[in-house]
Design a protein around this motif. Structure first.
Motif, PDB file in Angstrom:
ATOM      1  N   THR A  42       0.836  -1.199   0.000  1.00  0.00           N
ATOM      2  CA  THR A  42       0.000   0.000   0.000  1.00  0.00           C
ATOM      3  C   THR A  42       0.873   1.251   0.000  1.00  0.00           C
ATOM      4  OG1 THR A  42      -1.339  -1.308   1.520  1.00  0.00           O
ATOM      5  CG2 THR A  42      -2.110   0.918   1.055  1.00  0.00           C
ATOM      6  N   ASP A  43       0.549   2.178  -0.911  1.00  0.00           N
ATOM      7  CA  ASP A  43       1.277   3.455  -0.941  1.00  0.00           C
ATOM      8  C   ASP A  43       1.144   4.151   0.404  1.00  0.00           C
ATOM      9  OD1 ASP A  43       2.177   3.369  -3.497  1.00  0.00           O
ATOM     10  OD2 ASP A  43       0.393   4.358  -4.346  1.00  0.00           O
ATOM     11  N   LYS A  44       2.220   4.779   0.816  1.00  0.00           N
ATOM     12  CA  LYS A  44       2.143   5.480   2.094  1.00  0.00           C
ATOM     13  C   LYS A  44       1.074   6.573   2.046  1.00  0.00           C
ATOM     14  CE  LYS A  44       4.659   7.836   5.660  1.00  0.00           C
ATOM     15  NZ  LYS A  44       5.901   8.440   6.122  1.00  0.00           N
ATOM     16  N   ALA A  45       0.980   7.241   0.878  1.00  0.00           N
ATOM     17  CA  ALA A  45      -0.004   8.323   0.739  1.00  0.00           C
ATOM     18  C   ALA A  45      -1.420   7.817   1.019  1.00  0.00           C
ATOM     19  CB  ALA A  45       0.082   8.911  -0.668  1.00  0.00           C
ATOM     20  N   GLN A  46      -1.670   6.580   0.593  1.00  0.00           N
ATOM     21  CA  GLN A  46      -3.004   6.006   0.790  1.00  0.00           C
ATOM     22  C   GLN A  46      -3.310   5.745   2.270  1.00  0.00           C
ATOM     23  OE1 GLN A  46      -3.159   2.935  -2.243  1.00  0.00           O
ATOM     24  NE2 GLN A  46      -5.381   2.815  -2.040  1.00  0.00           N
ATOM     25  N   ASN A  47      -2.248   5.484   3.035  1.00  0.00           N
ATOM     26  CA  ASN A  47      -2.431   5.187   4.460  1.00  0.00           C
ATOM     27  C   ASN A  47      -2.278   6.412   5.350  1.00  0.00           C
ATOM     28  OD1 ASN A  47      -3.146   2.470   4.660  1.00  0.00           O
ATOM     29  ND2 ASN A  47      -1.022   1.776   4.410  1.00  0.00           N
ATOM     30  N   LYS A  48      -1.882   7.528   4.728  1.00  0.00           N
ATOM     31  CA  LYS A  48      -1.511   8.705   5.515  1.00  0.00           C
ATOM     32  C   LYS A  48      -2.622   9.155   6.477  1.00  0.00           C
ATOM     33  CE  LYS A  48       1.528  11.981   6.279  1.00  0.00           C
ATOM     34  NZ  LYS A  48       2.275  11.779   7.467  1.00  0.00           N
ATOM     35  N   SER A  49      -3.854   9.208   5.973  1.00  0.00           N
ATOM     36  CA  SER A  49      -4.917   9.713   6.845  1.00  0.00           C
ATOM     37  C   SER A  49      -5.195   8.729   7.983  1.00  0.00           C
ATOM     38  CB  SER A  49      -6.186  10.013   6.040  1.00  0.00           C
ATOM     39  OG  SER A  49      -6.702   8.820   5.511  1.00  0.00           O
ATOM     40  N   LEU A  50      -5.071   7.422   7.698  1.00  0.00           N
ATOM     41  CA  LEU A  50      -5.263   6.428   8.769  1.00  0.00           C
ATOM     42  C   LEU A  50      -4.179   6.579   9.838  1.00  0.00           C
ATOM     43  CD1 LEU A  50      -6.165   3.161   6.784  1.00  0.00           C
ATOM     44  CD2 LEU A  50      -7.709   4.698   7.988  1.00  0.00           C
ATOM     45  N   ILE A  51      -2.947   6.830   9.374  1.00  0.00           N
ATOM     46  CA  ILE A  51      -1.827   7.006  10.311  1.00  0.00           C
ATOM     47  C   ILE A  51      -2.084   8.223  11.207  1.00  0.00           C
ATOM     48  CG2 ILE A  51       0.641   7.600  10.451  1.00  0.00           C
ATOM     49  CD1 ILE A  51       1.000   5.963   7.806  1.00  0.00           C
ATOM     50  N   ASN A  52      -2.525   9.316  10.576  1.00  0.00           N
ATOM     51  CA  ASN A  52      -2.770  10.540  11.342  1.00  0.00           C
ATOM     52  C   ASN A  52      -3.910  10.377  12.347  1.00  0.00           C
ATOM     53  OD1 ASN A  52      -0.753  11.754   9.914  1.00  0.00           O
ATOM     54  ND2 ASN A  52      -2.116  12.831   8.481  1.00  0.00           N
ATOM     55  N   GLU A  53      -4.974   9.715  11.895  1.00  0.00           N
ATOM     56  CA  GLU A  53      -6.113   9.506  12.802  1.00  0.00           C
ATOM     57  C   GLU A  53      -5.705   8.641  13.985  1.00  0.00           C
ATOM     58  OE1 GLU A  53      -9.305   7.837  10.430  1.00  0.00           O
ATOM     59  OE2 GLU A  53      -9.081   9.509   9.004  1.00  0.00           O
ATOM     60  N   SER A  54      -4.914   7.613  13.687  1.00  0.00           N
ATOM     61  CA  SER A  54      -4.460   6.715  14.744  1.00  0.00           C
ATOM     62  C   SER A  54      -3.609   7.485  15.763  1.00  0.00           C
ATOM     63  CB  SER A  54      -3.665   5.570  14.132  1.00  0.00           C
ATOM     64  OG  SER A  54      -3.109   4.771  15.124  1.00  0.00           O
ATOM     65  N   GLN A  55      -2.703   8.319  15.241  1.00  0.00           N
ATOM     66  CA  GLN A  55      -1.837   9.093  16.136  1.00  0.00           C
ATOM     67  C   GLN A  55      -2.668  10.014  17.029  1.00  0.00           C
ATOM     68  OE1 GLN A  55       1.646   8.692  16.402  1.00  0.00           O
ATOM     69  NE2 GLN A  55       1.123   9.793  18.276  1.00  0.00           N
ATOM     70  N   LYS A  56      -3.702  10.596  16.425  1.00  0.00           N
ATOM     71  CA  LYS A  56      -4.589  11.487  17.201  1.00  0.00           C
ATOM     72  C   LYS A  56      -5.226  10.745  18.367  1.00  0.00           C
ATOM     73  CE  LYS A  56      -6.152  14.694  13.887  1.00  0.00           C
ATOM     74  NZ  LYS A  56      -7.161  14.802  12.835  1.00  0.00           N
ATOM     75  N   ARG A  57      -5.635   9.512  18.088  1.00  0.00           N
ATOM     76  CA  ARG A  57      -6.270   8.741  19.166  1.00  0.00           C
ATOM     77  C   ARG A  57      -5.271   8.447  20.284  1.00  0.00           C
ATOM     78  NH1 ARG A  57      -9.177   6.361  14.621  1.00  0.00           N
ATOM     79  NH2 ARG A  57      -7.517   4.808  14.407  1.00  0.00           N
ATOM     80  N   TYR A  58      -4.025   8.160  19.913  1.00  0.00           N
ATOM     81  CA  TYR A  58      -3.016   7.958  20.963  1.00  0.00           C
ATOM     82  C   TYR A  58      -2.794   9.261  21.731  1.00  0.00           C
ATOM     83  CZ  TYR A  58      -1.746   3.182  19.751  1.00  0.00           C
ATOM     84  OH  TYR A  58      -1.776   1.829  19.564  1.00  0.00           O
ATOM     85  N   ASP A  59      -2.757  10.370  20.994  1.00  0.00           N
ATOM     86  CA  ASP A  59      -2.544  11.660  21.650  1.00  0.00           C
ATOM     87  C   ASP A  59      -3.677  11.982  22.632  1.00  0.00           C
ATOM     88  OD1 ASP A  59      -0.264  11.887  20.194  1.00  0.00           O
ATOM     89  OD2 ASP A  59      -1.094  13.230  18.662  1.00  0.00           O
ATOM     90  N   ASN A  60      -4.885  11.534  22.275  1.00  0.00           N
ATOM     91  CA  ASN A  60      -6.039  11.798  23.142  1.00  0.00           C
ATOM     92  C   ASN A  60      -6.300  10.651  24.123  1.00  0.00           C
ATOM     93  OD1 ASN A  60      -6.477  14.206  21.775  1.00  0.00           O
ATOM     94  ND2 ASN A  60      -7.765  13.201  20.228  1.00  0.00           N
TER      95      ASN A  60
END
Lengths: 480, 93
Positions: A42-60
Motif C-alpha cells: 500500500t502506498d504510504k499516501a493512501q495510508n496517511k490519513s489512517l496514520i494521522n487519525e491513529s496518532q490522534k487517538r493515541y494523543d487523546n
C-alpha cells in the motif's frame, strides 16, 4: 527481537515511537519484498490519513485495540479500492468496491494495512508455488543446504513469510484445509484457524464455502488473541456465520485452568512420522505434563479417509464457486468470436494449472453418473469424520498433533499433486469437522528448520484453546 | 472406475484444454480419482450427508432491497461496457 502487539501499543502510548515511525519501519522492510510475500504494498499516501487519525487517538489517550498496528492481508480478502487478485491472472486487474467483513473489523479497530500478501492461486496449494505472481520464499534456510530457497507452505504462504521476515506485525490468512496452520508451522510462527462460522466469509474470494475460514498468523499466541477479538463477530451477510456470544480472548489468556485437563494424542497420526516430528510431540508432552495436564492415547477410525473426502468436496465446491469467472462482469477478458469463446478463452488463459486441475476434479465428481458415488459419498464420510472427532472430544478436552508431516521443502521439489496434497494430512481432518485448530512453533528440525504442533479444541472454544496454546508457548520457549 | 472423458469434463468446466495438455490432465485426474476411490469401501447406507458442520440453521433474510452499490461501481470492473450495460458479442442471430 520481535515485539508483541501489546508491547508495541505500550511504546505508542508512551510516545517512544509514533504511529508514522512504526508504519515506516515495517513499510520499508515490506517495500524490499525480499521473499515475494506481497502482491501489492500500500502506498504510504493512501495510508496517511489512517496514520494521522491513529496518532490522534493515541494523543487523546483513546486508542483502539489494534491502533496503528501494521498488518499484512492475504490477497484473498476484498479491500475497497485496493487491487485484490487471489494471486490469479484472471483477477489481476480487479479492484473491489467494497471491504470484506473481516478486514473492515480490523480497520474499525485501528490497524493499518501494509499490503496484500501473495498466496496460492485461489488459495489452492500447500507451498505457495501456484501463485500467478511467482512463489513466496520462506525466510528460513536449511542449515545444511543454505543456498536453497524453501517454500513457506500454503496457501497463506505470503502472510506467513511476511510475519516471519518482520515486514508486518501480524497478518490475515484463510484456511480451507490447513492454509493458515501449515504455513505458520513451516515459517515458525503462530497460526489460528477458528471454528467454521466464527469469522465471516463475506468479501473473501471463495474457494470451498463449507470449509473456508479466516484467521490470524502472528508472532505469538497473545497477538492471535488480539486479532481474534477484532474479527470474531456475527455477520448477517454470511449465511453460515454463527450468532453465538463471543469471548474476550485476551482476558485471562495466561490464567491457569481451573481443573485438570486431558489432551488426546492420536496414535494413528504418528505412524510413519520422522523422529524430528515425533520429538515435537514428546517434548510438548513432557513440558505440559508438569502442569495439571493428563495425556491420553486416542485413535481415530476415519483418518485414512480424510484426504480423499477433502479432495472430493473442496474441488467440487471450487468448481462451482469459480464458475463466476467468465470474463464478462469483472476480471480479465480474453478475445473470442462469440460469447462461448470468451468464456472458454478467459477461463483457460486466466486460470493456472492447479486451479484448472481442481475445477476438472470438481466437475467430474459432480457430473451426472458420478455425483452419488463421489460427492454424496464424501459428504456422508464427512459426517463420520465429524462424529469421530466428537467421540474423542467427549473423553478429552483437546487433541495434540503435529501440524505438518515434514519441514519446509525446496521450491520445485514436489511436482506430483498427490504428494503435495499429503502435506495437509494433519490439518484437513479438523477442517472437515469444522473445529478450531492452532499451530504454534515447537522447536527446530535437525536441519535447523521450524516445526509446529497443533492443538485442536471443541466447537467455539477458542478461548480455552488459546489459553492452552499460550501455556505451551511459554513452556516450549523456556525449554529451548 | 471407468475411463475419464476429459473432453466432456473440460466442456462442463468451460475450459479449452490444448490438445497436447489433454493427456496430462486426463492422467492427473485418473490418478487423483483412483486415490480418492477408497471412500467406496465405507458403508454409508445409514449416514446422512453433512452440509453444514456447525449444525446451525443458516440464516435467511427478508427479500428487501438494500442499495449498497451504484451502477458506476458495479460496472467499474467491467472489461467492456456500453452505457449502463456489460457488453458482450451478439448472442441472437
Amino acid at each position: 527481537m520481535k515485539q508483541s502487539i501489546s508491547q508495541i501499543k505500550n511504546s505508542l502510548k508512551k510516545k517512544s515511537i509514533s504511529v508514522e515511525e512504526l508504519h515506516d519501519e515495517f513499510f520499508k522492510k515490506a517495500k524490499l519484498n525480499y521473499n515475494n510475500a506481497y502482491n501489492l504494498i500500500t502506498d504510504k499516501a493512501q495510508n496517511k490519513s489512517l496514520i494521522n487519525e491513529s496518532q490522534k487517538r493515541y494523543d487523546n489517550s483513546n486508542s483502539l485495540p489494534l491502533d496503528g498496528i501494521p498488518l499484512g492481508i492475504k490477497d484473498l480478502f476484498c479491500t475497497k479500492g485496493v487491487r485484490t487478485t487471489a494471486s490469479s491472472k484472471i483477477l489481476s486487474n480487479f479492484t473491489p468496491n467494497y471491504e470484506s467483513f473481516v478486514t473492515q473489523q480490523l480497520l474499525n479497530n485501528g490497524s493499518i494495512f501494509i499490503g496484500k500478501n501473495n498466496c496460492d492461486e485461489f488459495a489452492m496449494g500447500s507451498s505457495n508455488e501456484t501463485s500467478h505472481f511467482g512463489p513466496v520464499i520462506n525466510p528460513w534456510k536449511n542449515k545444511n543446504e543454505p543456498n536453497n530457497n524453501l517454500v513457506p507452505g500454503g496457501s497463506s504462504g505470503g502472510s506467513a513469510a511476511a510475519v516471519a521476515e518482520g515486514s508486518c506485525v501480524a497478518s490475515m490468512g484463510t484456511d480451507t484445509g490447513g492454509s493458515i496452520r501449515q504455513p505458520a508451522s513451516l515459517c515458525g510462527i503462530v497460526g489460528l484457524k477458528p471454528t467454521f462460522g466464527s469469522c465471516s466469509r463475506w468479501g473473501i474470494v471463495a474457494f470451498a464455502s463449507s470449509l473456508d475460514q479466516a484467521g490470524p498468523l502472528t508472532n505469538c499466541v497473545e497477538d492471535a488473541a488480539h486479532i481474534l477479538n477484532s474479527i470474531n463477530k456475527y455477520d448477517f451477510n454470511d449465511s453460515t456465520s454463527s450468532n453465538h456470544k463471543r469471548d474476550d480472548y485476551v482476558k485471562d489468556l495466561n490464567k491457569k485452568f481451573e481443573k485438570k485437563i486431558k489432551i488426546g494424542i492420536p496414535s494413528d497420526y504418528l505412524k510413519d512420522v520422522s523422529q524430528d516430528i515425533l520429538n515435537q510431540i514428546e517434548n510438548a508432552k513432557k513440558v505440559l505434563s508438569q502442569h495439571d495436564i493428563e495425556f491420553i492415547d486416542v485413535e481415530f477410525t476415519t483418518t485414512e479417509y480424510a484426504l480423499s473426502t477433502y479432495y472430493i468436496l473442496a474441488p467440487a465446491e471450487a468448481s462451482s464457486n469459480l464458475a463466476r469467472y467468465d470474463g464478462i462482469r469483472y476480471g480479465v477478458r480474453e478475445k473470442g468470436e462469440n460469447l462461448d469463446d470468451i468464456y472458454l478463452n478467459s477461463r483457460t488463459k486466466g486460470f493456472g494449472d492447479e486451479v484448472k486441475r481442481r475445477i476438472l476434479i470438481g466437475a467430474y465428481v459432480l457430473s451426472a453418473g458420478y455425483y452419488d458415488a463421489y460427492y454424496r459419498q464424501a459428504q456422508k464420510v464427512r459426517r463420520l469424520i465429524k462424529n469421530d472427532f466428537e467421540r474423542i472430544l467427549r473423553d478429552v478436552d483437546f487433541i495434540l498433533t503435529p501440524t505438518t508431516p515434514n519441514e519446509a521443502f525446496k521450491i520445485g521439489d514436489k511436482l506430483d499433486p498427490i504428494s503435495m496434497y499429503k502435506n495437509d494430512i494433519y490439518t484437513v481432518p479438523t477442517s472437515l469437522a469444522g473445529l478450531p485448530g492452532v499451530s504454534i512453533p515447537s522447536g527446530l528440525s535437525s536441519n535447523g528448520l521450524p516445526l509446529g504442533i497443533q492443538f485442536i479444541g471443541n466447537y467455539f472454544q477458542e478461548k480455552k484453546l488459546l489459553q492452552l496454546a499460550a501455556l505451551a508457548e511459554k513452556e516450549l520457549a523456556f525449554n529451548e | 472406475m471407468s475411463d475419464i472423458d476429459i473432453k466432456r469434463i473440460s466442456y462442463l468446466a468451460k475450459l479449452k484444454l490444448p490438445q497436447e495438455k489433454e493427456e496430462f490432465y486426463a492422467n492427473s485426474l485418473k490418478e487423483i480419482i483412483k486415490w480418492v476411490d477408497n471412500l467406496k469401501q465405507i458403508d454409508t447406507n445409514e449416514v446422512k450427508p453433512l452440509h453444514n458442520v456447525i449444525n446451525a440453521t443458516e440464516s435467511i433474510r427478508n427479500d428487501e432491497i438494500n442499495k449498497h452499490n451504484s451502477v458506476e461501481e458495479v460496472l467499474s470492473n467491467a472489461p467492456e461496457r456500453a452505457q449502463n450495460f456489460f457488453k458482450v458479442p451478439k448472442v441472437v442471430d
